[in-house]
Scaffold this motif. Structure first.
Motif, short mmCIF file in Angstrom:
data_model
loop_
_atom_site.label_atom_id
_atom_site.label_comp_id
_atom_site.label_asym_id
_atom_site.label_seq_id
_atom_site.Cartn_x
_atom_site.Cartn_y
_atom_site.Cartn_z
N SER A 59 0.72 -1.28 0.02
CA SER A 59 0.01 0.09 -0.07
C SER A 59 0.73 1.15 -0.04
O SER A 59 0.55 2.11 -0.61
N GLY A 60 2.06 1.12 0.65
CA GLY A 60 2.92 2.16 0.68
C GLY A 60 3.34 2.28 -0.65
O GLY A 60 3.72 3.71 -1.17
N PHE A 61 3.91 1.65 -1.33
CA PHE A 61 4.27 1.55 -2.94
C PHE A 61 3.37 2.20 -3.67
O PHE A 61 3.74 3.41 -4.19
N PHE A 62 2.05 1.69 -3.65
CA PHE A 62 0.91 2.44 -4.37
C PHE A 62 0.87 3.62 -4.14
O PHE A 62 0.63 4.64 -4.84
N ARG A 63 0.93 4.24 -2.98
CA ARG A 63 0.52 5.46 -2.54
C ARG A 63 1.72 6.44 -3.10
O ARG A 63 1.40 7.44 -3.77
N LEU A 64 2.77 5.96 -2.93
CA LEU A 64 4.04 6.87 -3.69
C LEU A 64 3.87 6.88 -5.34
O LEU A 64 4.14 7.82 -6.03
N TRP A 65 3.37 5.66 -5.59
CA TRP A 65 3.27 5.52 -7.27
C TRP A 65 2.30 6.52 -7.56
O TRP A 65 2.83 7.33 -8.68
N VAL A 66 1.13 6.54 -7.14
CA VAL A 66 -0.14 7.52 -7.70
C VAL A 66 0.40 8.95 -7.34
O VAL A 66 0.03 9.74 -8.33
N ARG A 67 1.23 9.13 -6.23
CA ARG A 67 1.50 10.51 -6.17
C ARG A 67 2.52 10.92 -7.27
O ARG A 67 2.55 12.25 -7.72
N ARG A 68 3.68 10.15 -7.46
CA ARG A 68 4.37 10.55 -8.65
C ARG A 68 3.75 10.69 -9.84
O ARG A 68 3.93 11.28 -10.70
N GLY A 103 3.18 22.21 -6.58
CA GLY A 103 1.96 21.33 -6.43
C GLY A 103 1.65 20.86 -4.98
O GLY A 103 2.44 20.78 -4.45
N PHE A 104 0.27 20.83 -5.03
CA PHE A 104 -0.24 20.25 -3.71
C PHE A 104 -0.98 18.86 -4.11
O PHE A 104 -1.91 18.68 -4.92
N LEU A 105 -0.52 17.90 -3.54
CA LEU A 105 -1.13 16.33 -3.58
C LEU A 105 -2.07 16.07 -2.48
O LEU A 105 -1.61 16.35 -1.36
N LYS A 106 -3.06 15.75 -3.04
CA LYS A 106 -4.22 15.22 -1.93
C LYS A 106 -4.74 13.86 -2.23
O LYS A 106 -4.85 13.65 -3.46
N ASP A 107 -4.93 13.17 -1.20
CA ASP A 107 -5.43 11.76 -1.51
C ASP A 107 -6.92 11.74 -1.47
O ASP A 107 -7.56 12.67 -0.93
N LEU A 108 -7.50 11.00 -2.41
CA LEU A 108 -8.86 10.93 -2.48
C LEU A 108 -9.34 9.46 -2.36
O LEU A 108 -9.30 8.52 -3.00
N PRO A 109 -10.08 9.30 -1.04
CA PRO A 109 -10.54 7.93 -0.80
C PRO A 109 -11.68 7.43 -1.66
O PRO A 109 -12.43 8.14 -1.96
N ILE A 110 -11.39 6.20 -2.27
CA ILE A 110 -12.52 5.82 -3.09
C ILE A 110 -12.84 4.36 -2.47
O ILE A 110 -14.01 4.26 -2.39
N ALA A 111 -11.98 3.42 -2.05
CA ALA A 111 -12.45 2.09 -1.80
C ALA A 111 -10.87 1.44 -1.12
O ALA A 111 -10.00 2.19 -1.17
N ASP A 112 -11.24 0.81 -0.18
CA ASP A 112 -9.94 0.06 0.35
C ASP A 112 -8.86 -0.45 -0.42
O ASP A 112 -7.64 -0.24 -0.32
N ASP A 113 -9.21 -1.02 -1.60
CA ASP A 113 -8.31 -1.57 -2.52
C ASP A 113 -8.03 -0.55 -3.68
O ASP A 113 -7.25 -1.01 -4.65
N ILE A 114 -8.34 0.71 -3.65
CA ILE A 114 -8.16 1.60 -4.58
C ILE A 114 -7.26 2.99 -3.98
O ILE A 114 -7.84 3.52 -2.89
N ILE A 115 -6.13 3.34 -4.49
CA ILE A 115 -5.51 4.43 -4.10
C ILE A 115 -5.47 5.49 -5.22
O ILE A 115 -5.19 5.18 -6.33
N CYS A 116 -5.95 6.62 -4.73
CA CYS A 116 -5.97 7.75 -5.78
C CYS A 116 -5.50 8.96 -4.98
O CYS A 116 -5.71 9.56 -3.86
N THR A 117 -4.76 9.92 -5.83
CA THR A 117 -4.33 10.96 -5.55
C THR A 117 -4.48 12.22 -6.55
O THR A 117 -3.96 11.65 -7.86
#
Length: 182
Positions: free
Chosen positions: A113-122, A154-168
């Protein structure tokens, strides 16, 4: 600045279908902000970043999809968005290739989950700047292992969609007004 984020679910195999969804999202944004969308068309920069032309206003958009989830952000300033369905992958190997040491430490601590959190931010930041994933990047994790939400302009913000979907998403303003439309 105001932005609309539009979420669709369904098969997106066809490039024409994805382009139609971007135009539909843009038209919905225009109608909600009383902008005439009759002359709009989707065009792309040299690097392939989409934007809307023909409305008499600067209108930017960005799109991402993963599996059958599709998301689009539309607004009157630069923006970027990325989403990923969390699924098994060789994330440790990928992180050694693409991420800084601080980011790799973050991934070791938080796993996939940390990997995907960074991936979507990049990805969201690269789409915001128009340089893509491989363009020059600032740090996304500080030396203490915390995510950085403000990078360059730039300002990065997470958007909660579902437990198995990470969006920024990434925009130019810390207090931008986001409207979620399904």
């Amino acid at each position: 600045m105001k932005y609309g984020i539009y979420i669709y679910e369904g098969n997106m195999d066809s490039p024409e279908f994805r382009e139609r969804l971007i135009l539909d999202a843009a038209c919905a944004y225009f109608m909600s902000h009383e902008i005439d969308c009759s002359g709009m068309e989707l065009v792309r920069t040299e690097k392939g970043k989409p934007y809307i032309y023909g409305t008499g206003r600067d209108v930017y958009c960005n799109v991402s999809h993963s599996e059958n989830m599709w998301i689009c952000i539309v607004g009157e300033a630069e923006c970027g968005i990325d989403l990923q369905v969390v699924k098994d992958c060789k994330y440790e190997q990928i992180s050694r290739r693409y991420f800084t040491q601080d980011e790799q430490n973050y991934i070791r601590k938080y796993g996939i989950s940390g990997f995907f959190r960074l991936w979507v931010r990049r990805e969201a930041f690269g789409k915001y700047t128009g340089d893509g994933f491989y363009g020059e990047k600032p740090a996304f994790v500080d030396a203490e292992g915390r995510l950085i939400d403000s990078v360059w302009d730039g300002f990065l913000k997470d958007l909660p969609i579902a437990d198995d979907i990470i969006c920024t998403y990434c925009t130019g303003g810390e207090d931008d007004d986001i409207e979620i439309c399904l």
